[in-house]
Design an enzyme around this catalytic site. Sequence first.
Site, PDB file in Angstrom:
ATOM      1  N   HIS A 104       0.857  -1.182   0.000  1.00 52.65           N
ATOM      2  CA  HIS A 104       0.000   0.000   0.000  1.00 52.65           C
ATOM      3  C   HIS A 104       0.896   1.236   0.000  1.00 52.65           C
ATOM      4  CE1 HIS A 104      -2.871   2.935   1.673  1.00 52.65           C
ATOM      5  NE2 HIS A 104      -3.839   2.092   1.380  1.00 52.65           N
ATOM      6  N   ASP A 181       3.150  -3.528   8.014  1.00 48.79           N
ATOM      7  CA  ASP A 181       1.877  -2.831   7.819  1.00 48.79           C
ATOM      8  C   ASP A 181       0.782  -3.863   8.074  1.00 48.79           C
ATOM      9  OD1 ASP A 181      -0.519  -1.928   6.762  1.00 48.79           O
ATOM     10  OD2 ASP A 181       0.315  -1.299   4.839  1.00 48.79           O
ATOM     11  N   GLN A 184      -4.376  -4.791   7.143  1.00 45.23           N
ATOM     12  CA  GLN A 184      -5.242  -5.909   6.745  1.00 45.23           C
ATOM     13  C   GLN A 184      -4.926  -7.183   7.528  1.00 45.23           C
ATOM     14  OE1 GLN A 184      -7.725  -5.400   4.668  1.00 45.23           O
ATOM     15  NE2 GLN A 184      -7.103  -3.379   3.954  1.00 45.23           N
ATOM     16  N   LYS A 207     -10.757  -0.550  10.323  1.00 46.39           N
ATOM     17  CA  LYS A 207     -10.839  -1.755   9.494  1.00 46.39           C
ATOM     18  C   LYS A 207     -11.214  -2.985  10.324  1.00 46.39           C
ATOM     19  CE  LYS A 207      -7.498  -0.057   6.086  1.00 46.39           C
ATOM     20  NZ  LYS A 207      -8.352   0.411   4.981  1.00 46.39           N
ATOM     21  N   CYS A 347      -4.781   2.213  -3.808  1.00 44.44           N
ATOM     22  CA  CYS A 347      -3.545   2.745  -3.204  1.00 44.44           C
ATOM     23  C   CYS A 347      -2.406   1.735  -3.325  1.00 44.44           C
ATOM     24  CB  CYS A 347      -3.743   3.133  -1.739  1.00 44.44           C
ATOM     25  SG  CYS A 347      -5.017   4.360  -1.496  1.00 44.44           S
TER      26      CYS A 347
END
Length: 389
Positions: A104, A181, A184, A207, A347
Site C-alpha cells: 500500500h 503494515d 489488513q 478496518k 492505493c
Amino acid sequence: GDKPLVYLDNAATTQKPRQVIEAISSYYEQDNANVHRGIYELSRRSTRDFEAARERVARWIGAPDATEVIWTRGTTEALNLVASSWGMEFLKEGDEILLTEQDHHSNLVPWQLVARRTGAVLRYVSIDEEGRLELESLDALLTARTRVVAISHVSNALGTVNPVKEIVERAHAVGAIAVVDGAQGAPHLTVDVVDQGCDFYAFSSHKLCGPTGVGVLWGRRELLEAMPPYQGGGEMILEVEKEGSTWAALPHKFEAGTPNVAGAVGTAAALDYLEALGRDAILAHERDLSAYCIERLSELPGVRIFGPAEVMDRSGVVPFNLEWAHPHDVATILDTEGVAIRAGHHCAQLVMKRYCVSATNRASFYVYNTRDEVDRMIDALRVVQGIFG
C-alpha cells in the site's frame, strides 16, 4: 435506492456494531474529560478508560508491554512515524530500504520521502503472477547495507497473506529492522508480534469494526526509546526549558496533544466484539466467502481473478476484472443495484503496473457478509454483462 445494501468494501473500512457506537456515546455522555491532566474524578475515569484500551490492544496483538503501544490516527500515521522518526535518525547515504511491489502507498511513500532526505536507496521485492512475494530474490536483495525491511502482513489489493515470520528472520539476519503494515492483518488474522518477531507493527481501528481516525503503532521498547519524538507539544514532555526539553516516558513521548480518547474506547469495544466471535471463526468465514465468490465469478465470461489461487493463502479480498467492462463502469452499475464494491488502484499502483492494468474491481468481506450477498453481486454483474456483453 430501494434495494437493500450489500456492502463489500470492507478492506477500505468496516461497518460498526452497536456495541462500538454505544461505547463511544457513553464515553462522551458520562466520562468525557482530558486525560492524564486532571486530578478530578472525571479525568481519572477518562484516563482509566484510555489506558485500559491500550492494555486491550496489547492483548490483541500479543504485545508484552502496553507502554510499547502508541495511539496514532491510523496505520498511515503509524508508518509515517516510524519512517520519519527512526528513519531520519538512523538512515544515512547508501543504506538500503527493502520494500515490495505489493505494498500500500502508506508503506511506500513515507520511505520514499525519507530516502530522498537521507540518501538511502530503495529496493523492491517483486511479486509473481499469483500475487505472492518472490522470496527467492531475498538472497540477492538482503545485504549488509539493508537497514529496513517494510512489508504488508496481508496485501490490501490482492489478499495475499505473506510469510512475515520468515521475512522478519531474514531481515534480522542481516541486521535490518522489520516494519509490518498490519492494516489488513490485525482485523483478519491472529497477530502475535512476539512470535512474528517484527520490530514495528501498525494497524487501524476502522478496518476492524472500530471508529475512524484512530490506530496503533506497536514497537520494540529499545527502538522506541532510541527514537526522537515525531511531534512536539503537550503530554510528550518531561521538562521544558527555553533552550530545549526532555521527553516523557513511553508511550507518552509519541502522543503529543490531546489524544482521541473516544476512539481508543471505541477500539477496545470493537476488539471485545471480535474476540467474542473468535478470530479463527472470522477467518474461516471470510475464506468460505472468498472461495464461494471465486467459484461464482468463474461462471462469468472473460473474468480475470487476481491473487493466490489457494484460498488458504489469502484473506477475504477478491480482486477481479472483466475484460468487457472497465472497473469504474462495473462499480457504478453495481451501485445502482445496491452492491458496494471498490474499483480503482486501491492505493497500490505498483500492483496495477505489475499486472498491466489501470484498475481492478475488489470485493472484500467481513464478519457480517453472507453467501447471499455474493449471489447479489453476481446477479448485478449479469446486469453489467447485459449492458456491455
